[in-house]
Design a protein around this motif. Structure first.
Motif, PDB file in Angstrom:
ATOM      1  N   PRO A  61       0.885  -1.309  -0.148  1.00 47.12           N
ATOM      2  CA  PRO A  61      -0.026   0.085   0.055  1.00 47.12           C
ATOM      3  C   PRO A  61       1.037   1.218   0.087  1.00 47.12           C
ATOM      4  N   ALA A  62       1.831   1.200   0.860  1.00 44.44           N
ATOM      5  CA  ALA A  62       2.702   2.449   0.789  1.00 44.44           C
ATOM      6  C   ALA A  62       3.282   2.750  -0.446  1.00 44.44           C
ATOM      7  N   ASP A  63       3.929   1.657  -1.298  1.00 44.69           N
ATOM      8  CA  ASP A  63       4.353   1.991  -2.587  1.00 44.69           C
ATOM      9  C   ASP A  63       3.556   2.444  -3.364  1.00 44.69           C
ATOM     10  N   ASN A  64       2.294   1.999  -3.589  1.00 46.01           N
ATOM     11  CA  ASN A  64       1.222   2.523  -4.543  1.00 46.01           C
ATOM     12  C   ASN A  64       1.102   3.893  -3.987  1.00 46.01           C
ATOM     13  N   GLU A  65       0.721   4.343  -2.650  1.00 44.69           N
ATOM     14  CA  GLU A  65       0.540   5.774  -2.426  1.00 44.69           C
ATOM     15  C   GLU A  65       1.540   6.644  -2.868  1.00 44.69           C
ATOM     16  N   ARG A  66       2.991   6.135  -2.876  1.00 40.95           N
ATOM     17  CA  ARG A  66       3.865   6.936  -3.020  1.00 40.95           C
ATOM     18  C   ARG A  66       4.304   7.204  -4.677  1.00 40.95           C
ATOM     19  N   ALA A  67       3.893   6.193  -5.360  1.00 44.02           N
ATOM     20  CA  ALA A  67       3.604   6.401  -6.931  1.00 44.02           C
ATOM     21  C   ALA A  67       2.717   7.311  -7.348  1.00 44.02           C
ATOM     22  N   VAL A  68       1.324   7.292  -6.374  1.00 42.51           N
ATOM     23  CA  VAL A  68       0.473   8.395  -6.785  1.00 42.51           C
ATOM     24  C   VAL A  68       0.869   9.739  -6.434  1.00 42.51           C
ATOM     25  N   ALA A  69       1.422   9.745  -5.398  1.00 43.55           N
ATOM     26  CA  ALA A  69       1.896  11.272  -4.671  1.00 43.55           C
ATOM     27  C   ALA A  69       3.167  11.823  -5.592  1.00 43.55           C
ATOM     28  N   HIS A  70       3.983  10.798  -6.184  1.00 43.87           N
ATOM     29  CA  HIS A  70       5.041  11.345  -7.247  1.00 43.87           C
ATOM     30  C   HIS A  70       4.322  11.836  -8.320  1.00 43.87           C
ATOM     31  N   ALA A  71       3.198  11.228  -8.780  1.00 42.01           N
ATOM     32  CA  ALA A  71       2.642  11.569 -10.051  1.00 42.01           C
ATOM     33  C   ALA A  71       2.134  12.917  -9.835  1.00 42.01           C
ATOM     34  N   LEU A  72       1.377  13.048  -8.760  1.00 43.64           N
ATOM     35  CA  LEU A  72       0.841  14.456  -8.341  1.00 43.64           C
ATOM     36  C   LEU A  72       1.765  15.411  -8.224  1.00 43.64           C
ATOM     37  N   SER A  73       2.962  15.259  -7.688  1.00 42.84           N
ATOM     38  CA  SER A  73       3.931  16.261  -7.466  1.00 42.84           C
ATOM     39  C   SER A  73       4.700  16.651  -8.880  1.00 42.84           C
ATOM     40  N   ARG A  74       4.911  15.761  -9.527  1.00 45.18           N
ATOM     41  CA  ARG A  74       5.671  15.814 -10.667  1.00 45.18           C
ATOM     42  C   ARG A  74       4.773  16.613 -12.064  1.00 45.18           C
ATOM     43  N   PHE A  75       3.481  16.245 -11.982  1.00 45.92           N
ATOM     44  CA  PHE A  75       2.601  16.456 -13.006  1.00 45.92           C
ATOM     45  C   PHE A  75       1.236  17.117 -12.631  1.00 45.92           C
ATOM     46  N   GLY A  76       1.230  17.512 -11.335  1.00 46.24           N
ATOM     47  CA  GLY A  76       0.017  18.041 -10.826  1.00 46.24           C
ATOM     48  C   GLY A  76      -1.298  17.237 -10.804  1.00 46.24           C
ATOM     49  N   ARG A  77      -1.358  16.366 -11.376  1.00 49.99           N
ATOM     50  CA  ARG A  77      -2.661  15.714 -11.720  1.00 49.99           C
ATOM     51  C   ARG A  77      -2.749  14.291 -11.888  1.00 49.99           C
ATOM     52  N   LEU A  78      -3.714  13.518 -11.925  1.00 46.86           N
ATOM     53  CA  LEU A  78      -3.589  12.045 -12.496  1.00 46.86           C
ATOM     54  C   LEU A  78      -5.081  12.006 -13.011  1.00 46.86           C
TER      55      LEU A  78
END
Length: 264
Positions: A61-78
């Motif tokens: 779960p933590a790795d999935n949340e980290r991936a989503v957080a990185h997408a939002l930080s880098r690109f601003g949305r998902l």
């Protein structure tokens, strides 16, 4: 023709190779920005502004949340979550398992092929709801037919089809959920580690297939683009799009196979 995914951001699991890699590259070509999530580093030559990668385990779960957080930080949305990472059982027969092996192998394969999809979808849910985005899972001909995998893989892909339909019902109208169900494709899908299985090898020949050809990962990528695009937004949710090159019409022909191999 205008890019079909212009301005969208996608997170693709299992993006270091196989279908996941083909989907990620096709999304880039269609104007999307991509966060690649895999146990291996998913590097890309070119388009650094549109590509980011996170290494991790879809079972976490933590790795999935980290991936989503990185997408939002880098690109601003998902806008799109593609659940694709998977392993294969190399068509191990039910009788071929000892009870202890079955216990361990079930937990490993279902953790990757089913729980990994659920954990990724849950981690992405709030971000997808905000953009009225979508989820696309990789299913398989094994999700509707027996004989193209072993008992564990068949059961797992049937489960993927079920969760596709249930999540489509629960998440509507804010998030669409669909799946692509490939037939045989030579992706080098990994076997079950606790059984010391390597990558599957062999598979059908073109002569075994109704269309007389073996599809490659990139042949399926357009289906993911369509299901992720605005073109399908009013009509597609709860759909499992079968693209098996007619395999299910004929059924498996294991007697002609040199060795077991992956089926999507």
């Amino acid at each position: 023709m205008a890019p079909q995914l212009d301005g969208k951001v996608a997170l693709v699991t299992g993006a270091a190779g196989g279908i996941g890699r083909a989907v990620a590259e096709r999304f880039l070509a269609e104007g999307a920005r991509v966060l690649a999530f895999d146990r291996r580093e998913a590097t890309l030559a070119g388009k650094p502004e549109a590509w980011a990668a996170v290494t991790g385990d879809v079972r976490s779960p933590a790795d999935n949340e980290r991936a989503v957080a990185h997408a939002l930080s880098r690109f601003g949305r998902l806008d799109v979550f593609v659940g694709n990472a998977g392993i294969y059982d190399n068509r191990r027969s039910f009788r071929g398992f000892s009870p202890a092996e079955l216990d361990r192998a079930f937990d490993e394969l279902f953790a990757v092929d089913v729980k990994g999809y659920l954990l990724g979808a849950r981690a992405a849910l709030d971000a997808l709801t905000a953009t009225r985005g979508c989820i696309v899972f990789t299913s398989s001909v094994s999700g509707t037919h027996a004989g193209f995998g072993g008992v564990l893989y068949i059961a797992a892909k049937h489960a993927v089809n079920g969760l596709t339909r249930q999540l489509a019902l629960e998440l509507a109208p804010h998030v669409r959920v669909n799946a692509v169900a490939p037939g045989f494709v030579p992706t080098g899908l990994s076997g079950i580690e606790c059984l010391a299985q390597g990558q599957g090898s062999g598979g059908p020949t073109p002569a075994d297939m109704p269309l007389q050809a073996i599809a490659q990962p990139q042949d399926y990528a357009a289906a993911y683009v369509f299901l992720a695009s605005d073109a399908s937004a009013r009509t597609a949710t709860g759909t499992v799009l079968a693209l098996d090159a007619g395999t299910a019409v004929r059924g498996p022909r294991p007697a002609s196979w040199d060795a077991p191999g992956p089926t999507g």
